[in-house]
Structures are given as structure tokens and as C-alpha cells.
Design an enzyme around this catalytic site. Structure first.
Site, PDB file in Angstrom:
ATOM      1  N   TRP A  36      89.392 -94.791  43.194  1.00 19.98           N
ATOM      2  CA  TRP A  36      89.432 -96.045  43.954  1.00 19.98           C
ATOM      3  C   TRP A  36      88.437 -97.062  43.403  1.00 19.98           C
ATOM      4  O   TRP A  36      88.678 -98.269  43.501  1.00 19.98           O
ATOM      5  CB  TRP A  36      89.392 -95.839  45.463  1.00 19.98           C
ATOM      6  CG  TRP A  36      88.121 -95.434  46.171  1.00 19.98           C
ATOM      7  CD1 TRP A  36      87.105 -94.670  45.706  1.00 19.98           C
ATOM      8  CD2 TRP A  36      87.781 -95.784  47.535  1.00 19.98           C
ATOM      9  NE1 TRP A  36      86.164 -94.502  46.689  1.00 19.98           N
ATOM     10  CE2 TRP A  36      86.544 -95.164  47.812  1.00 19.98           C
ATOM     11  CE3 TRP A  36      88.391 -96.528  48.534  1.00 19.98           C
ATOM     12  CZ2 TRP A  36      85.910 -95.286  49.058  1.00 19.98           C
ATOM     13  CZ3 TRP A  36      87.778 -96.643  49.776  1.00 19.98           C
ATOM     14  CH2 TRP A  36      86.558 -96.043  50.031  1.00 19.98           C
ATOM     15  N   TYR A  82      75.679 -85.429  36.143  1.00 20.41           N
ATOM     16  CA  TYR A  82      76.481 -85.342  37.369  1.00 20.41           C
ATOM     17  C   TYR A  82      76.843 -83.900  37.687  1.00 20.41           C
ATOM     18  O   TYR A  82      77.185 -83.117  36.809  1.00 20.41           O
ATOM     19  CB  TYR A  82      77.774 -86.161  37.213  1.00 20.41           C
ATOM     20  CG  TYR A  82      78.591 -86.213  38.489  1.00 20.41           C
ATOM     21  CD1 TYR A  82      78.342 -87.172  39.462  1.00 20.41           C
ATOM     22  CD2 TYR A  82      79.609 -85.280  38.716  1.00 20.41           C
ATOM     23  CE1 TYR A  82      79.075 -87.203  40.636  1.00 20.41           C
ATOM     24  CE2 TYR A  82      80.350 -85.301  39.891  1.00 20.41           C
ATOM     25  CZ  TYR A  82      80.071 -86.273  40.845  1.00 20.41           C
ATOM     26  OH  TYR A  82      80.803 -86.299  42.011  1.00 20.41           O
ATOM     27  N   ASP A 170      82.283 -90.171  51.924  1.00 19.58           N
ATOM     28  CA  ASP A 170      81.902 -88.772  51.705  1.00 19.58           C
ATOM     29  C   ASP A 170      81.162 -88.047  52.835  1.00 19.58           C
ATOM     30  O   ASP A 170      81.514 -86.944  53.192  1.00 19.58           O
ATOM     31  CB  ASP A 170      81.021 -88.672  50.454  1.00 19.58           C
ATOM     32  CG  ASP A 170      81.725 -89.137  49.206  1.00 19.58           C
ATOM     33  OD1 ASP A 170      82.891 -89.563  49.279  1.00 19.58           O
ATOM     34  OD2 ASP A 170      81.104 -89.075  48.131  1.00 19.58           O
ATOM     35  N   ARG A 202      71.102 -89.893  50.337  1.00 16.80           N
ATOM     36  CA  ARG A 202      72.230 -89.080  49.852  1.00 16.80           C
ATOM     37  C   ARG A 202      72.537 -87.942  50.831  1.00 16.80           C
ATOM     38  O   ARG A 202      71.729 -87.624  51.695  1.00 16.80           O
ATOM     39  CB  ARG A 202      71.883 -88.479  48.479  1.00 16.80           C
ATOM     40  CG  ARG A 202      71.781 -89.466  47.343  1.00 16.80           C
ATOM     41  CD  ARG A 202      73.122 -90.009  46.881  1.00 16.80           C
ATOM     42  NE  ARG A 202      74.055 -88.962  46.481  1.00 16.80           N
ATOM     43  CZ  ARG A 202      75.334 -89.208  46.113  1.00 16.80           C
ATOM     44  NH1 ARG A 202      75.809 -90.437  46.107  1.00 16.80           N
ATOM     45  NH2 ARG A 202      76.129 -88.220  45.761  1.00 16.80           N
ATOM     46  N   GLU A 402      74.827-100.100  45.618  1.00 16.53           N
ATOM     47  CA  GLU A 402      76.015 -99.366  46.071  1.00 16.53           C
ATOM     48  C   GLU A 402      76.262 -99.584  47.572  1.00 16.53           C
ATOM     49  O   GLU A 402      77.386 -99.778  48.000  1.00 16.53           O
ATOM     50  CB  GLU A 402      75.803 -97.879  45.753  1.00 16.53           C
ATOM     51  CG  GLU A 402      77.002 -96.993  46.030  1.00 16.53           C
ATOM     52  CD  GLU A 402      76.721 -95.521  45.725  1.00 16.53           C
ATOM     53  OE1 GLU A 402      75.563 -95.195  45.350  1.00 16.53           O
ATOM     54  OE2 GLU A 402      77.648 -94.699  45.864  1.00 16.53           O
TER      55      GLU A 402
HETATM   56  C1  DGY Z   1      79.716 -88.274  44.768  1.00 16.77           C
HETATM   57  O1  DGY Z   1      79.458 -87.508  43.863  1.00 16.77           O
HETATM   58  O2  DGY Z   1      78.911 -88.604  45.637  1.00 16.77           O
HETATM   59  C2  DGY Z   1      81.039 -88.903  44.775  1.00 16.77           C
HETATM   60  O3  DGY Z   1      81.145 -89.846  45.761  1.00 16.77           O
HETATM   61  C3  DGY Z   1      82.146 -87.898  44.889  1.00 16.77           C
HETATM   62  O4  DGY Z   1      83.326 -88.614  44.794  1.00 16.77           O
END
Ligand code: DGY
Length: 436
Positions: A36, A82, A170, A202, A402
Site C-alpha cells: 500500500w 529488517y 499493525d 513501536r 511516519e
Molecule cells: C513493520 O515491519 O512494522 C511493517 O509495518 C510490517 O508491514
């Protein structure tokens, strides 16, 4: 208003654009292509570099699976910034997974249809863009067929998501009760996101245990949608996800009409559309709350909380006039007011609201953009203007982060935004908002 950030926004997009023909959402934190994000990014590019807009979409569609599915992350490059990467997701457990591109085995809100229509509207060379759309629209149609054939086990016209990462929102408090409904192992893994972003912004380690565990269950199902529907402890009909599908259905209808000679597909889209909108209004509208809500398909119960996704159906023309009025009233009374920027991602009057944490309260530019166009759809021009000027004001105050604090008083001297910086969709949608 002086749109002084327009060059910065373009630079962010150009810097985040990669040689392989896609744009990362944010350096380090999100080093691949996200579904997206790519859609919103393409809209931004369409305002100044239409070729890159086309490339973004083309690269995304290249990663489509044989069954029409489009993955949420496409791992074009190796990256050690990541987690979890392709080795964890193992999308190739699905027999029809794309052989060329590594990806996840989950998807994200289906924005591609309305993105194509939006790009068509923005582009100045109509013949050229129409050619591009002609060459690619059937893949998007195939994606919608995939959803209706595989993600709607009770044939309601409402598709399910099996993972919170599919929702795009999320760690929304919407999922909290679902996490309470099953146990998870304690995974041993190295977080990477929290080395880029303050952990207080987070999801928690415990939440990640859940996120990983549902992927493991989907892997046991070899990413077969019917098995997932049977076995996944997370199975939700999400109003944002379904509103994006419905909006995109509508855009495909409009575009096929412009292209011509596609009556059978138009008829099919109209059938889906009718069924989806009817079920959406009977199942996901909560009269008492005056808002659209999520439905927990696994535990067979509505999830009665209000979030910014509650207002996204305005964008897809789903509510009738009376519902729209109620919805907007709910937004103004709970999310608005002198001290708040529109629109917090979660109900600020709830004790689950957290102003700094990812999707548990902060303002997101893409949701504001969706709600802005939704309000215009229904003729609520003043409040549309407000959500637009709130968005621009925040971005001009702190830059292209963000997500952002919804509380005006939080903006002291040291404040900036939250999460990733130089964030692509914040830049892309700024370019669209100032050009509207
Ligand atoms: C994350 O890694 O936080 C992403 O949003 C997963 O799509």
C-alpha cells in the site's frame, strides 16, 4: 498558503526510489517494497514524474502470484536492517507463489485500483496513461477475483484478513482482545525496527510474538487461504481493508468504461460491489457507536472500538447520507476539538489510546488523505478543509515523519514526528494534497 516543502517532498521520493524500480517507505526501517505504500507513492510521483509512478505500479504487479494474490512486502534486495525477512516468511510454501520475487505470504489493503484511477486523473498525457492502464488493469482485476474467491468463506462480499500486518494498522488496540484469545510461544529473535526507532513508538516484544506466531500458522497451512480460514486464530473483516477493495472496485468499473469493450468484467465488478456494500452496512456499521467497526470472524463477534479506519468507508461511498452524518459527528466529538489535530488513529477518549505508539493513537497522513477525500465525497467541505490543513500544518511544523502526535500541546520545541523519517507516503500525499 506557501507550500514550502514541495521540493523536499519530491527529493524524499527521488532519494527513496531504488534502481530496481520501486520506492522504499523509509531508509533502514523499511528497506523493501510495501504494497500500500507503493500505491500512495505512485500518486505522489504522478504529480511530477509520471514514468516513476508507472514503474512503481509495474514493479508491484510483476510480483503478483499466479492466483492473483499480491504480497505485502516484496524483498527485492538482501537487507540486514529488517526482521522478519524472506527466510522467516517462506512465501514459496504456496505452490502459486511468484517464482521470481521473494515476498511475504500476506497482503495489504488493495489500493491499486483506485491508485490507477487517481493517476489517470492527475496525468496530463491521457492517451499515454490510458495505454499504461490498459496494459495493467487486468492484473488488478485478477487480484480482486482472488479476494472474492479465496478470502470470503461465507460468501458475504466481505473479505477477511488473517494477520494484523495485512490490515496496515499493525498494532491497533483493535487487536488487543484477539491476542488475549490464544497463547503464543516466546520467540527468540533480534528486533531490527527498534534500532531505528525509539521502542516506545513501536510494538512490544510480546506483540511481535503474536505477529510471528500467526505467520507460523499460515506457513503450516502452506499459505492456503481455505486452511488459514479454518485455523488462524486471527481472522477479521476489517472496514479499512474492505473499503479499499470497494473503492478500487469502483475505480476499475470507471476505468473499464473509459477503455471500453469490457462489459463482462464491469458486470462482475458491479455484482461484487452490490453485495459488498450491502453486507458492509449491515455487518460493520454500529448504530450505537455511530461508526464502522471491525468484525472478529474467528470468535464471531464485533470489535466495538472506534479508530480512524472507522471513517474510511466515506472514501468508498459506502454510508448513506444519514450514516455519513452520524459518522462525521462521531469523528468531530471524539477525535476533534480545539486541542486535537485530526485524525488520531484510535479513539482519544478510550483508555487504550496511546498518543505516541504507532497505530495506537498517532495521526497518519495516508488515513487523513483517505478521510479528506471521503469528506469531500459527501460534501462536508469545511471539515475536509480542516483535516487537510491539520495535515499540512503538522508536516510543515516537523517534517515528513511516519506518524505524528494528535495533541496540539505535544508540539513543544524538541518535538518531531514519530517512527521513520523521510517517509515516502507522507511526502507523496503532501504533494497530492497541495495540488488539490
Ligand atoms: C513493520 O515491519 O512494522 C511493517 O509495518 C510490517 O508491514
Amino acid at each position: 498558503m506557501d507550500y514550502k516543502l514541495s521540493n523536499t517532498a519530491k527529493e524524499i521520493l527521488l532519494n527513496n526510489f531504488q534502481e530496481k524500480g520501486f520506492t522504499i517507505p523509509s531508509k533502514g526501517l523499511y528497506p523493501f517494497q510495501w504494497l500500500w505504500d507503493s500505491g500512495f507513492i505512485a500518486i505522489g510521483f504522478a504529480h511530477f514524474d509520471i514514468e516513476k509512478a508507472k514503474t512503481e505500479i509495474k514493479t508491484l504487479l510483476n510480483a503478483q502470484w499466479e492466483n492473483g494474490f499480491i504480497p505485502h512486502i516484496i524483498f527485492h534486495d538482501e537487507s540486514n536492517t529488517y526482521f522478519p525477512g524472506p527466510d522467516f516468511h517462506q512465501a514459496n510454501l504456496h505452490a502459486q507463489a511468484n517464482k521470481k520475487y521473494k515476498s511475504t505470504g500476506m497482503t495489504q489493503p488493495p489500493v491499486t485500483g483506485f491508485v490507477l484511477e487517481k493517476i489517470y486523473k492527475i496525468a496530463t498525457e491521457k492517451e499515454d496513461i490510458l495505454n499504461f492502464i490498459k496494459n495493467n488493469i487486468d492484473q488488478v482485476y485478477k487480484n480482486h477475483s482472488y479476494f472474492y474467491e479465496n478470502r470470503d468463506p461465507h460468501n458475504e462480499g466481505l473479505v477477511y484478513i488473517y494477520h494484523n500486518w495485512e490490515s496496515g494498522t499493525d498494532n491497533s488496540p483493535i487487536w488487543d482482545d484477539i491476542w488475549e484469545s490464544f497463547d503464543v510461544p516466546d520467540y527468540d529473535f533480534e528486533r531490527r525496527d527498534t534500532s531505528h526507532v525509539d521502542p516506545s513508538q513501536r510494538p512490544t516484544k510480546k506483540e511481535y510474538n503474536y505477529y510471528l506466531h500467526i505467520v507460523d500458522i499460515a506457513k503450516e497451512c502452506k499459505y492456503n487461504d481455505y486452511k488459514i480460514a479454518e485455523l488462524s486464530p486471527f481472522l477479521v473483516q476489517d472496514p479499512l481493508f474492505n473499503a479499499m477493495l470497494i473503492k478500487s472496485n469502483n475505480s476499475l468499473i470507471n476505468l473499464y468504461k473509459i477503455i471500453g469493450n469490457n462489459d463482462t468484467k464491469i458486470e462482475q465488478l458491479q455484482k461484487w460491489q452490490k453485495k459488498s456494500i450491502t453486507s458492509f452496512n449491515s455487518k460493520l456499521y454500529d448504530e450505537e457507536l455511530g461508526a464502522y467497526i471491525h468484525f472478529d470472524l474467528r470468535n464471531k463477534k464485533p470489535i466495538r472500538f472506534i479508530s480512524s479506519p472507522s471513517f474510511s468507508p466515506l472514501f468508498a461511498g459506502i454510508p448513506n447520507k444519514e450514516q455519513a452524518e452520524k459518522l462525521i459527528n462521531t469523528m468531530i466529538t471524539k477525535f476533534g476539538g480545539e486541542n486535537m489535530y485530526l485524525c488520531a488513529s484510535f479513539d482519544p477518549t478510550s483508555n487504550r489510546f496511546d498518543p505516541k505508539k504507532y497505530w495506537r493513537g498517532p495521526v497518519w497522513v495516508n488515513l487523513n488523505w483517505i478521510i479528506y477525500y471521503g469528506l469531500l465525497n459527501y460534501g462536508y467541505n469545511d471539515i475536509a478543509k480542516q483535516i487537510k490543513s491539520d495535515t499540512l500544518e503538522i508536516l510543515e511544523k516537523v517534517g515528513f515523519y511516519e506518524y505524528f502526535d494528535a495533541r496540539k500541546k505535544a508540539y513543544t520545541k524538541e518535538i518531531n514526528g514519530y517512527g521513520g523519517s523521510n517517509f515516502s507516503w507522507s511526502a507523496a500525499l503532501y504533494l497530492d494534497l497541495i495540488n488539490n
